[in-house]
Scaffold this motif. Structure first.
Motif, PDB file in Angstrom:
ATOM      1  N   CYS A   1      15.439  36.668  14.783  1.00 39.82           N
ATOM      2  CA  CYS A   1      15.354  37.015  13.272  1.00 39.82           C
ATOM      3  C   CYS A   1      17.240  37.503  13.341  1.00 39.82           C
ATOM      4  N   PHE A   2      17.689  36.606  12.073  1.00 39.32           N
ATOM      5  CA  PHE A   2      18.281  37.623  11.471  1.00 39.32           C
ATOM      6  C   PHE A   2      18.129  37.275  10.122  1.00 39.32           C
ATOM      7  N   VAL A   3      18.716  38.281   9.225  1.00 39.18           N
ATOM      8  CA  VAL A   3      18.213  38.753   7.718  1.00 39.18           C
ATOM      9  C   VAL A   3      19.785  38.564   6.702  1.00 39.18           C
ATOM     10  N   GLU A   4      19.039  38.178   5.284  1.00 42.96           N
ATOM     11  CA  GLU A   4      20.280  37.857   4.715  1.00 42.96           C
ATOM     12  C   GLU A   4      19.967  38.090   3.224  1.00 42.96           C
ATOM     13  N   TYR A   5      20.639  38.805   2.507  1.00 43.35           N
ATOM     14  CA  TYR A   5      20.333  39.141   0.990  1.00 43.35           C
ATOM     15  C   TYR A   5      20.487  38.620  -0.022  1.00 43.35           C
ATOM     16  N   ALA A   6      19.418  38.537  -0.397  1.00 47.98           N
ATOM     17  CA  ALA A   6      19.570  36.937  -1.294  1.00 47.98           C
ATOM     18  C   ALA A   6      19.899  37.665  -2.690  1.00 47.98           C
ATOM     19  N   ASP A   7      19.314  39.335  -2.622  1.00 51.34           N
ATOM     20  CA  ASP A   7      19.542  39.684  -4.181  1.00 51.34           C
ATOM     21  C   ASP A   7      19.158  41.489  -4.388  1.00 51.34           C
ATOM     22  N   GLU A   8      18.785  42.078  -5.135  1.00 53.10           N
ATOM     23  CA  GLU A   8      18.598  43.127  -4.609  1.00 53.10           C
ATOM     24  C   GLU A   8      16.924  43.185  -4.602  1.00 53.10           C
ATOM     25  N   GLU A   9      16.425  42.447  -4.933  1.00 52.77           N
ATOM     26  CA  GLU A   9      14.718  42.461  -4.626  1.00 52.77           C
ATOM     27  C   GLU A   9      14.428  42.369  -2.984  1.00 52.77           C
ATOM     28  N   THR A  10      15.281  40.872  -2.835  1.00 60.30           N
ATOM     29  CA  THR A  10      14.486  40.312  -2.130  1.00 60.30           C
ATOM     30  C   THR A  10      15.728  39.620  -0.393  1.00 60.30           C
TER      31      THR A  10
ATOM     32  N   ARG B   1      22.746  42.280  11.635  1.00 64.06           N
ATOM     33  CA  ARG B   1      21.690  41.418  11.079  1.00 64.06           C
ATOM     34  C   ARG B   1      20.651  40.784  12.365  1.00 64.06           C
ATOM     35  N   PHE B   2      20.789  40.199  13.082  1.00 65.40           N
ATOM     36  CA  PHE B   2      20.037  39.878  14.212  1.00 65.40           C
ATOM     37  C   PHE B   2      19.366  40.937  14.950  1.00 65.40           C
ATOM     38  N   PHE B   3      18.099  40.463  15.236  1.00 65.66           N
ATOM     39  CA  PHE B   3      17.215  41.270  16.009  1.00 65.66           C
ATOM     40  C   PHE B   3      16.386  40.111  16.963  1.00 65.66           C
ATOM     41  N   PRO B   4      16.659  40.797  18.495  1.00 68.34           N
ATOM     42  CA  PRO B   4      15.972  40.272  19.306  1.00 68.34           C
ATOM     43  C   PRO B   4      13.999  40.556  18.989  1.00 68.34           C
ATOM     44  N   VAL B   5      12.655  40.132  18.659  1.00 65.94           N
ATOM     45  CA  VAL B   5      11.715  40.047  18.702  1.00 65.94           C
ATOM     46  C   VAL B   5      11.409  40.025  20.057  1.00 65.94           C
ATOM     47  N   ARG B   6      10.602  39.066  20.416  1.00 66.44           N
ATOM     48  CA  ARG B   6      10.435  39.850  22.373  1.00 66.44           C
ATOM     49  C   ARG B   6      11.001  38.136  22.884  1.00 66.44           C
ATOM     50  N   ALA B   7      10.497  38.690  23.956  1.00 73.13           N
ATOM     51  CA  ALA B   7      10.987  37.453  25.029  1.00 73.13           C
ATOM     52  C   ALA B   7      10.494  37.098  26.409  1.00 73.13           C
ATOM     53  N   THR B   8       9.705  36.025  27.197  1.00 72.45           N
ATOM     54  CA  THR B   8       9.345  35.982  28.437  1.00 72.45           C
ATOM     55  C   THR B   8      10.369  34.360  28.679  1.00 72.45           C
ATOM     56  N   GLU B   9       9.551  34.457  29.704  1.00 77.81           N
ATOM     57  CA  GLU B   9      10.141  33.413  30.284  1.00 77.81           C
ATOM     58  C   GLU B   9      10.577  31.690  29.716  1.00 77.81           C
TER      59      GLU B   9
ATOM     60  N   HIS C   1      15.430  34.918   8.946  1.00 76.33           N
ATOM     61  CA  HIS C   1      15.816  33.972   8.877  1.00 76.33           C
ATOM     62  C   HIS C   1      15.352  34.336  10.943  1.00 76.33           C
ATOM     63  N   ASP C   2      13.529  33.005  11.138  1.00 78.73           N
ATOM     64  CA  ASP C   2      13.373  33.165  12.629  1.00 78.73           C
ATOM     65  C   ASP C   2      13.754  31.772  13.707  1.00 78.73           C
ATOM     66  N   LEU C   3      14.279  31.839  14.289  1.00 77.29           N
ATOM     67  CA  LEU C   3      14.872  30.605  15.321  1.00 77.29           C
ATOM     68  C   LEU C   3      13.999  30.840  16.626  1.00 77.29           C
ATOM     69  N   LEU C   4      12.828  30.183  17.237  1.00 72.21           N
ATOM     70  CA  LEU C   4      11.843  30.263  17.908  1.00 72.21           C
ATOM     71  C   LEU C   4      12.877  28.979  19.299  1.00 72.21           C
ATOM     72  N   HIS C   5      12.756  29.611  20.462  1.00 72.48           N
ATOM     73  CA  HIS C   5      13.296  28.903  21.350  1.00 72.48           C
ATOM     74  C   HIS C   5      11.746  28.963  22.393  1.00 72.48           C
ATOM     75  N   THR C   6      11.144  27.670  22.809  1.00 69.88           N
ATOM     76  CA  THR C   6      10.500  27.603  23.509  1.00 69.88           C
ATOM     77  C   THR C   6      10.489  26.361  25.259  1.00 69.88           C
ATOM     78  N   ARG C   7      10.606  26.793  25.711  1.00 68.23           N
ATOM     79  CA  ARG C   7      10.850  26.139  27.129  1.00 68.23           C
ATOM     80  C   ARG C   7       9.471  25.004  27.606  1.00 68.23           C
ATOM     81  N   GLU C   8       9.742  23.932  27.648  1.00 68.31           N
ATOM     82  CA  GLU C   8       8.371  22.961  28.332  1.00 68.31           C
ATOM     83  C   GLU C   8       8.997  21.225  28.682  1.00 68.31           C
ATOM     84  N   GLY C   9       8.581  21.351  30.019  1.00 67.50           N
ATOM     85  CA  GLY C   9       9.000  20.752  31.108  1.00 67.50           C
ATOM     86  C   GLY C   9      10.193  20.942  31.318  1.00 67.50           C
ATOM     87  N   GLY C  10      10.709  22.151  31.384  1.00 72.33           N
ATOM     88  CA  GLY C  10      11.917  22.326  31.308  1.00 72.33           C
ATOM     89  C   GLY C  10      13.337  22.272  30.694  1.00 72.33           C
TER      90      GLY C  10
END
Length: 262
Positions: free
Chosen positions: A190-199, A176-184, A203-212
């Motif tokens: 993102c990963f996916v859960e199945y709410a019901d038959e239609e939806t 269920r987990f998908f790497p979208v893109r990775a840079t330095e 979930h997006d997990l965004l990591h950003t590096r700021e000042g180390g």
């Protein structure tokens, strides 16, 4: 060290983009919008989506930073109406339009009503709804209504192109987990859960590096689970002839239809 800056909360797609993804969207596409637009130009040309003559209007529903809008302009469509709910992404597209000189009109609107509000029946040569935008609609009924609007807006022989991700077959565990893109300094998973038959819930997990230090921002939003076996009949019911429907690059299905079989 990773420091979470927000807890995960499910929001509608437009809010999710506004609060999390919009500022990183071009980066998600590879960081080079003109290059991405060139790829989309070849995709559309390969499908036979070209203007029949001068004054061939095209509409890009859910244009984002403009890869399809710029592609349509490069193919000779004019004017091109670029529709999105994100003012930030439209502002980014405006920069590319100015640099390229493309004849693109920016429209800040809901794609569900844009064709009725900004076009006249039978006047549009091409409508595209690409990049998985269709699955951002709230319900399948919205998809059916949009297809009806497309059929009304298109001229005879006018084109519809949709690209979307089929989430109807549930995945399990780590699949269920998908790497979208990775840079330095940036990583999106993102990963996916199945709410019901239609939806499904993305979930997006965004990591950003700021000042180390790595910072984590998260968010979730619903996506429709649409199968080709459901979408193709809805196109036909709207009066559209499906010319092709097949798997494209990066796990996206590509549907090409025309009005009236022209």
């Amino acid at each position: 060290m990773t420091e979470p800056s927000a807890t995960t909360a499910t929001t509608k797609a437009s809010t999710h983009y506004e609060t999390l993804l919009a500022e990183h969207f071009s980066w998600m596409l590879g960081g080079d919008i003109p290059a991405a637009a060139a790829q989309q130009t070849e995709l559309l040309r390969g499908l036979g989506v070209t203007p029949a003559g001068n004054g061939a209007t095209a509409v890009d529903l859910g244009c984002g930073p403009g890869t399809q809008s710029l592609a349509l302009a490069a193919l000779g469509f004019a004017p091109v109406m670029a529709v999105d709910t994100s003012a930030e992404l439209l502002a980014e597209l405006a920069v590319h339009v100015k640099e390229s000189g493309a004849g693109v009109r920016l429209v800040h609107a809901d794609l569900r009503t844009a064709l009725r509000e900004f076009t006249s029946p039978g006047t549009v040569s091409a409508v595209v709804c690409m990049g998985d935008t269709l699955t951002h609609l709230p319900t399948r009924a919205d998809v059916t209504a949009l297809l009806a609007d497309v059929a009304v807006a298109l001229s005879k022989g006018g084109h519809l192109v949709i690209t979307y991700r089929d989430l109807t077959a549930p995945l399990h565990g780590t699949d269920r987990f998908f790497p979208v893109r990775a840079t330095e300094d940036k990583l999106l998973t993102c990963f996916v859960e199945y709410a019901d038959e239609e939806t499904a819930t993305v979930h997006d997990l965004l990591h950003t590096r700021e000042g180390g230090t790595w910072q984590l921002r998260t968010g979730s939003y619903p996506k429709l689970r649409i199968a080709a076996s459901w979408l193709e009949p809805r196109c036909r019911e709207a009066g559209l002839t499906v010319r092709s429907s097949e798997m494209g690059q990066r796990g996206m299905r590509v549907l090409h239809a025309v009005r009236g079989g022209g």
